[in-house]
Design a protein around this motif. Sequence first.
Motif, PDB file in Angstrom:
ATOM      1  N   SER A  81       0.812  -1.221   0.000  1.00  0.00           N
ATOM      2  CA  SER A  81       0.000   0.000   0.000  1.00  0.00           C
ATOM      3  C   SER A  81       0.845   1.271   0.000  1.00  0.00           C
ATOM      4  O   SER A  81       0.453   2.290  -0.579  1.00  0.00           O
ATOM      5  CB  SER A  81      -0.933   0.010   1.211  1.00  0.00           C
ATOM      6  N   LEU A  82       1.984   1.222   0.664  1.00  0.00           N
ATOM      7  CA  LEU A  82       2.825   2.419   0.802  1.00  0.00           C
ATOM      8  C   LEU A  82       4.018   2.395  -0.141  1.00  0.00           C
ATOM      9  O   LEU A  82       5.012   3.090   0.084  1.00  0.00           O
ATOM     10  CB  LEU A  82       3.315   2.544   2.248  1.00  0.00           C
ATOM     11  N   ILE A  83       3.919   1.639  -1.217  1.00  0.00           N
ATOM     12  CA  ILE A  83       5.029   1.518  -2.160  1.00  0.00           C
ATOM     13  C   ILE A  83       5.400   2.872  -2.760  1.00  0.00           C
ATOM     14  O   ILE A  83       6.527   3.076  -3.221  1.00  0.00           O
ATOM     15  CB  ILE A  83       4.653   0.499  -3.264  1.00  0.00           C
ATOM     16  N   TRP A  84       4.460   3.816  -2.730  1.00  0.00           N
ATOM     17  CA  TRP A  84       4.729   5.144  -3.282  1.00  0.00           C
ATOM     18  C   TRP A  84       5.855   5.868  -2.564  1.00  0.00           C
ATOM     19  O   TRP A  84       6.473   6.774  -3.129  1.00  0.00           O
ATOM     20  CB  TRP A  84       3.465   6.005  -3.258  1.00  0.00           C
ATOM     21  N   TYR A  93      11.002   4.310   2.886  1.00  0.00           N
ATOM     22  CA  TYR A  93       9.911   3.361   2.646  1.00  0.00           C
ATOM     23  C   TYR A  93      10.023   2.168   3.590  1.00  0.00           C
ATOM     24  O   TYR A  93       9.041   1.774   4.230  1.00  0.00           O
ATOM     25  CB  TYR A  93       9.957   2.895   1.193  1.00  0.00           C
ATOM     26  N   ALA A  94      11.218   1.623   3.720  1.00  0.00           N
ATOM     27  CA  ALA A  94      11.415   0.474   4.609  1.00  0.00           C
ATOM     28  C   ALA A  94      11.088   0.840   6.053  1.00  0.00           C
ATOM     29  O   ALA A  94      10.434   0.070   6.773  1.00  0.00           O
ATOM     30  CB  ALA A  94      12.855  -0.033   4.495  1.00  0.00           C
ATOM     31  N   GLY A  95      11.524   2.016   6.476  1.00  0.00           N
ATOM     32  CA  GLY A  95      11.241   2.444   7.843  1.00  0.00           C
ATOM     33  C   GLY A  95       9.769   2.672   8.088  1.00  0.00           C
ATOM     34  O   GLY A  95       9.228   2.282   9.133  1.00  0.00           O
ATOM     35  N   LEU A  96       9.079   3.279   7.104  1.00  0.00           N
ATOM     36  CA  LEU A  96       7.648   3.540   7.264  1.00  0.00           C
ATOM     37  C   LEU A  96       6.860   2.240   7.301  1.00  0.00           C
ATOM     38  O   LEU A  96       5.947   2.082   8.124  1.00  0.00           O
ATOM     39  CB  LEU A  96       7.165   4.423   6.111  1.00  0.00           C
ATOM     40  N   VAL A  97       7.215   1.298   6.445  1.00  0.00           N
ATOM     41  CA  VAL A  97       6.521   0.011   6.423  1.00  0.00           C
ATOM     42  C   VAL A  97       6.735  -0.732   7.739  1.00  0.00           C
ATOM     43  O   VAL A  97       5.796  -1.288   8.324  1.00  0.00           O
ATOM     44  CB  VAL A  97       6.983  -0.841   5.228  1.00  0.00           C
ATOM     45  N   ALA A  98       7.974  -0.738   8.218  1.00  0.00           N
ATOM     46  CA  ALA A  98       8.264  -1.442   9.466  1.00  0.00           C
ATOM     47  C   ALA A  98       7.498  -0.820  10.633  1.00  0.00           C
ATOM     48  O   ALA A  98       6.921  -1.531  11.469  1.00  0.00           O
ATOM     49  CB  ALA A  98       9.767  -1.412   9.741  1.00  0.00           C
ATOM     50  N   ALA A  99       7.472   0.502  10.688  1.00  0.00           N
ATOM     51  CA  ALA A  99       6.802   1.179  11.797  1.00  0.00           C
ATOM     52  C   ALA A  99       5.296   0.950  11.766  1.00  0.00           C
ATOM     53  O   ALA A  99       4.671   0.644  12.792  1.00  0.00           O
ATOM     54  CB  ALA A  99       7.111   2.676  11.754  1.00  0.00           C
ATOM     55  N   THR A 100       4.675   1.082  10.594  1.00  0.00           N
ATOM     56  CA  THR A 100       3.232   0.921  10.510  1.00  0.00           C
ATOM     57  C   THR A 100       2.806  -0.543  10.674  1.00  0.00           C
ATOM     58  O   THR A 100       1.684  -0.822  11.113  1.00  0.00           O
ATOM     59  CB  THR A 100       2.700   1.471   9.181  1.00  0.00           C
ATOM     60  N   SER A 101       3.694  -1.474  10.335  1.00  0.00           N
ATOM     61  CA  SER A 101       3.368  -2.894  10.512  1.00  0.00           C
ATOM     62  C   SER A 101       3.240  -3.258  11.984  1.00  0.00           C
ATOM     63  O   SER A 101       2.551  -4.235  12.331  1.00  0.00           O
ATOM     64  CB  SER A 101       4.435  -3.768   9.848  1.00  0.00           C
ATOM     65  N   LEU A 102       3.878  -2.501  12.844  1.00  0.00           N
ATOM     66  CA  LEU A 102       3.775  -2.776  14.279  1.00  0.00           C
ATOM     67  C   LEU A 102       2.333  -2.652  14.771  1.00  0.00           C
ATOM     68  O   LEU A 102       1.966  -3.256  15.781  1.00  0.00           O
ATOM     69  CB  LEU A 102       4.683  -1.820  15.061  1.00  0.00           C
ATOM     70  N   VAL A 103       1.518  -1.867  14.061  1.00  0.00           N
ATOM     71  CA  VAL A 103       0.114  -1.738  14.436  1.00  0.00           C
ATOM     72  C   VAL A 103      -0.553  -3.111  14.456  1.00  0.00           C
ATOM     73  O   VAL A 103      -1.300  -3.457  15.382  1.00  0.00           O
ATOM     74  CB  VAL A 103      -0.627  -0.809  13.456  1.00  0.00           C
ATOM     75  N   PHE A 104      -0.250  -3.917  13.472  1.00  0.00           N
ATOM     76  CA  PHE A 104      -0.923  -5.204  13.340  1.00  0.00           C
ATOM     77  C   PHE A 104      -0.297  -6.264  14.228  1.00  0.00           C
ATOM     78  O   PHE A 104      -0.961  -7.240  14.579  1.00  0.00           O
ATOM     79  CB  PHE A 104      -0.936  -5.605  11.872  1.00  0.00           C
ATOM     80  N   VAL A 105       0.946  -6.046  14.613  1.00  0.00           N
ATOM     81  CA  VAL A 105       1.523  -6.875  15.672  1.00  0.00           C
ATOM     82  C   VAL A 105       0.758  -6.615  16.967  1.00  0.00           C
ATOM     83  O   VAL A 105       0.414  -7.549  17.710  1.00  0.00           O
ATOM     84  CB  VAL A 105       3.020  -6.580  15.841  1.00  0.00           C
ATOM     85  N   TRP A 145      -3.103   7.001   7.718  1.00  0.00           N
ATOM     86  CA  TRP A 145      -3.302   6.984   6.267  1.00  0.00           C
ATOM     87  C   TRP A 145      -4.106   5.767   5.811  1.00  0.00           C
ATOM     88  O   TRP A 145      -4.995   5.868   4.984  1.00  0.00           O
ATOM     89  CB  TRP A 145      -1.949   7.020   5.570  1.00  0.00           C
ATOM     90  N   MET A 146      -3.779   4.581   6.352  1.00  0.00           N
ATOM     91  CA  MET A 146      -4.393   3.339   5.872  1.00  0.00           C
ATOM     92  C   MET A 146      -5.403   2.828   6.896  1.00  0.00           C
ATOM     93  O   MET A 146      -5.223   1.780   7.516  1.00  0.00           O
ATOM     94  CB  MET A 146      -3.319   2.283   5.603  1.00  0.00           C
ATOM     95  N   ARG A 147      -6.484   3.550   7.065  1.00  0.00           N
ATOM     96  CA  ARG A 147      -7.518   3.155   8.009  1.00  0.00           C
ATOM     97  C   ARG A 147      -8.600   2.369   7.286  1.00  0.00           C
ATOM     98  O   ARG A 147      -9.042   2.743   6.185  1.00  0.00           O
ATOM     99  CB  ARG A 147      -8.128   4.379   8.690  1.00  0.00           C
ATOM    100  N   TYR A 390      -1.804  16.908   3.236  1.00  0.00           N
ATOM    101  CA  TYR A 390      -1.702  15.893   4.279  1.00  0.00           C
ATOM    102  C   TYR A 390      -2.765  16.053   5.357  1.00  0.00           C
ATOM    103  O   TYR A 390      -3.123  15.098   6.039  1.00  0.00           O
ATOM    104  CB  TYR A 390      -0.304  15.987   4.877  1.00  0.00           C
ATOM    105  N   GLU A 391      -3.303  17.258   5.485  1.00  0.00           N
ATOM    106  CA  GLU A 391      -4.261  17.537   6.553  1.00  0.00           C
ATOM    107  C   GLU A 391      -5.572  16.772   6.386  1.00  0.00           C
ATOM    108  O   GLU A 391      -6.350  16.681   7.341  1.00  0.00           O
ATOM    109  CB  GLU A 391      -4.534  19.036   6.627  1.00  0.00           C
ATOM    110  N   VAL A 392      -5.839  16.208   5.214  1.00  0.00           N
ATOM    111  CA  VAL A 392      -7.121  15.527   5.026  1.00  0.00           C
ATOM    112  C   VAL A 392      -7.222  14.268   5.880  1.00  0.00           C
ATOM    113  O   VAL A 392      -8.337  13.757   6.081  1.00  0.00           O
ATOM    114  CB  VAL A 392      -7.356  15.171   3.538  1.00  0.00           C
ATOM    115  N   ILE A 393      -6.107  13.730   6.393  1.00  0.00           N
ATOM    116  CA  ILE A 393      -6.223  12.543   7.243  1.00  0.00           C
ATOM    117  C   ILE A 393      -6.541  12.918   8.689  1.00  0.00           C
ATOM    118  O   ILE A 393      -6.700  12.033   9.538  1.00  0.00           O
ATOM    119  CB  ILE A 393      -4.948  11.673   7.193  1.00  0.00           C
ATOM    120  N   PHE A 394      -6.668  14.204   8.964  1.00  0.00           N
ATOM    121  CA  PHE A 394      -7.029  14.683  10.300  1.00  0.00           C
ATOM    122  C   PHE A 394      -8.421  15.314  10.217  1.00  0.00           C
ATOM    123  O   PHE A 394      -8.555  16.488   9.842  1.00  0.00           O
ATOM    124  CB  PHE A 394      -5.999  15.698  10.804  1.00  0.00           C
TER     125      PHE A 394
END
Length: 553
Positions: A81-84, A93-105, A145-147, A390-394
Amino acid sequence: MTAADSPVPVRRWRGPLPWWALAVFAAVGGLSASASFAPFGWAPCAIVAVAILTWCVRSAHGLGGALIAGACFGLAFMGTSLIWQTEIMVASYAGLVAATSLVFVGVSALTWWMRSLPAWPLFAAASWSASEWVISVFPFGGFGWMRLGYTQLDTPMAGLYPLVGAAGVTFVVAVLGTLLAAVIQSPGVRSASALVWVVVAVLAAGGLGSFITPTSHGSVDVGWVQGGAPGGGVYGLGPARSITYNSRDETAALMRRVTAGDVSAPQFIAWPENSTDMDPRTDVATRRAVESAVNNAGVPILVGSIFEDPAAQTRQTVAVWWTPAGGDLVYAKRNLVPFGEWIPGRDLLMPLIPQLSYVGADSVPGTTPGEFVAALPDGRDLPVGVAICYEVIFPQTLNQAVEAGAQVLIVQSSNAMYQGTNQIAQQFTITRVRAAEMRRTIQVVTTSGVSGLIGPQGQVLRQAPDSVAASGVDTLPLETTPPTPAMRIQPWLEYGVTLMTGLGVVWVLLRHLRGRRGGKNGRRCRARERLRSEYGTALPRARSDPRDHPDLQ
C-alpha cells in the motif's frame, strides 16, 4: 472382516497451525487488505482481511505465533500500500513500512490475549479501532493513512460516514471480519446469527445516515488551476519557479476559455499547494508571475505558497489571498508531514542520515482554523475553508473550518512527488470520506493531479487526469449544513473503543488471577478428598498434634 477391509482413518488437523503456515495465510490477508484501498477499491476485501488475520491469531500456537501472523500481515499490507514512498527514498519506505506494521503486531497480540472472553469478536474488533487511533496520533502527530474506514465509501455502508465517521466504519468492518472468523473457526447457529444481525443493523444504520442531506443557499463560481509538474520524486516540482510559471500560463489559458464563453467567469481562482515554490515576498520573479496571473484573471487567486524565515531557519506552507493590492496570509498549514516538512530530532538524525537534507528548513505549524472571509468582486463576503494536502487525514482540521463558518471548502495539494503512484488515488479517496462525513462539497486543486470536485455524499463529480496541466470553473453551493453526528462524536468513539480494549485486557488479567486462586483451592480440595478416603469422614489434625501420632501417646 479382514484387516485389509477395515476403513482407513481420516486424519484431520486439529492442533495449532505451524508458524510458516500462519505467515503465509497472514500475508494473504495483508494483500487482501491492500486490495480494499484505492486504486483497487475492492471493499469486501477489508472484511476478508480482518477475518483472515483473526483466524490466524486464534489458530496460533501461543503468543509468538500470533505475533508472527501480525507482522506478516502488516508487512504485506503496508509493503504494497505504501510503495509510493520509494519515490522519495527506499530507506524511508522500509522504515515507514516497518513502523506501521507494528500496528498489526499489536492488534494480533491483543486479539490473542482476549481470545477467551465472552463476545471476543467485539473485543478483537475494538483492538483494531484502538490500534488505528493510536497510530493516527502517535508518534510525531500520527499517520492515520491506511484506516479500514476509508474503504467502504462505495458500499451500502456509505450512510454510516455522517453518523460515526471513518473511525466508526473501521469498527464496523472489524466486527464483521471477526464474526466471519468466528463462523469459519466454529460453525454454529450462534456465531452465524450474530453475523447476520450485525449485517442487518449495519444496513439499517446506513439507510438512516443517507437521510442526512446537505443544505445550501446560493452558489459561487470558483476557478481551479492544475499547473502540471515535470516529474516525480523529491524534485517533482522541477526547477525553481517552473510550477509557478505553469500555474500562471494555465490561468491565462483558463481565462481565454472564459472570454470565449466556454466556461463561466469565476469569482476567484484556486491554485494548489506549492504553486509558488519560492517565497513571493522575497523572490521578485515569483511575485511578478503571481501578479501577472491576478491581473490577467481580473479576480483574486488563492495561492498555495511557501513563506520562509531565513533568520530563524524555518518556513511555513501557507494559503495566500492575492488581489491586485497584494497578497494576504489567510491560513498556515497545521498538520505537518514528519520527515517531509520537519525532522523530529533533527540535531541527532541529520549527522546520521545526511539524505534528510532534502527536507530543507523545518516548517512551523499554523495555529488557527482554516477559515477566512473572502471579499468577492461581486461585493459578497464569502466564508471559505481551506486545508492543505496531508491535513485531510485529520478530520478535526476540516471540521474546525466548517464549525468556524466556512461555506465553501477547498483542499490545496501537491502530489508532484508521487505522480503515477497509488498515493494520489489514496489521498483523493480520503478526501471523499471527509466530504461524506461532513456532508459538504470539497474542491480539490493539485499541482499535477488529481484535481477534482467531490460531492457531499463523497461522490466524484469531476476529476482531472494526473501529470497534465488542466483548469476549469466549478459552481460550488454555499453550504450551511449543520455539524453531522460524526463531526461531534467521532473522537469519543475512538476513546470509547480504546477504553473497551483496555477493559478487555484487564478482564482477562482478572480471570487469570482468579483462575490461579481457583487452581490452588482445587488442589486443596482434591487433597482433602484423598484424605477422606483414607481416614474416613474425620480428618486428622495437624501432624504436630501428639494425638495424631499413636507412638507418642
